[in-house]
Design a protein around this motif. Sequence first.
Motif, PDB file in Angstrom:
ATOM      1  N   TYR A 110       0.860  -1.441   0.102  1.00 23.46           N
ATOM      2  CA  TYR A 110       0.043  -0.069  -0.022  1.00 23.46           C
ATOM      3  C   TYR A 110       0.706   1.279   0.110  1.00 23.46           C
ATOM      4  CZ  TYR A 110      -2.687   3.868   1.796  1.00 23.46           C
ATOM      5  OH  TYR A 110      -3.373   5.073   1.932  1.00 23.46           O
TER       6      TYR A 110
ATOM      7  N   VAL B  25      -9.777  -5.978   0.338  1.00 23.74           N
ATOM      8  CA  VAL B  25      -8.518  -5.810  -0.391  1.00 23.74           C
ATOM      9  C   VAL B  25      -7.690  -6.765   0.358  1.00 23.74           C
ATOM     10  CG1 VAL B  25      -6.461  -4.366  -0.801  1.00 23.74           C
ATOM     11  CG2 VAL B  25      -8.678  -3.263  -0.466  1.00 23.74           C
TER      12      VAL B  25
ATOM     13  N   ILE C 218      -5.718  -7.733  -5.474  1.00 26.58           N
ATOM     14  CA  ILE C 218      -6.482  -6.606  -5.656  1.00 26.58           C
ATOM     15  C   ILE C 218      -5.769  -5.197  -5.900  1.00 26.58           C
ATOM     16  CG2 ILE C 218      -8.478  -5.434  -4.697  1.00 26.58           C
ATOM     17  CD1 ILE C 218      -9.310  -8.380  -5.332  1.00 26.58           C
TER      18      ILE C 218
ATOM     19  N   PRO D  81      -6.803  -1.555  -5.798  1.00 29.75           N
ATOM     20  CA  PRO D  81      -8.062  -0.309  -5.575  1.00 29.75           C
ATOM     21  C   PRO D  81      -7.749   0.516  -6.333  1.00 29.75           C
ATOM     22  CG  PRO D  81      -6.793  -1.187  -3.405  1.00 29.75           C
ATOM     23  CD  PRO D  81      -5.986  -1.693  -4.711  1.00 29.75           C
TER      24      PRO D  81
END
Length: 138
Positions: free
Chosen positions: A56, A120, A124, A126
């Motif tokens: 992330y 998530v 995945i 986003p």
Amino acid sequence: MASMTNAFETDLLEFIFQDTAIPWEAAATNLYVSLHTSSAGEAGDQTTNEAAYTSYARVAVVRSGSGWDVTNDVASNVAAVTFPAATGGSETVTHFGVGTDSTGTGNLVFHAALGSGLAVSSGITPEFAIGVLTITAA
């Protein structure tokens, strides 16, 4: 609907009524969109309830007409805002934020709930399509 944080509300009022510069504004070329697993709240910062899946990172969006459209008191993203694909971890993202820093605490300026949560997990990616992130001045 997106809300301003308490800190930004104070900065904005001091700018309008006292001609006090907004501390981060002059140096901020980009704003950074963040994902959150619950509301950051009015007193939150960019790390409050921020997503933490593996890989992330916040996404930079330039502070200009090529990054944001502003029409009829609504700001929206001009291009898709795509986060790094999850390579590990699992969580549900329910909110987004717009702040001033690429990493660390930073100044959270706006925050809002998503229309629906996004699960998530590994693989995945986003993404917010063009015009999906909206911030209304009200």
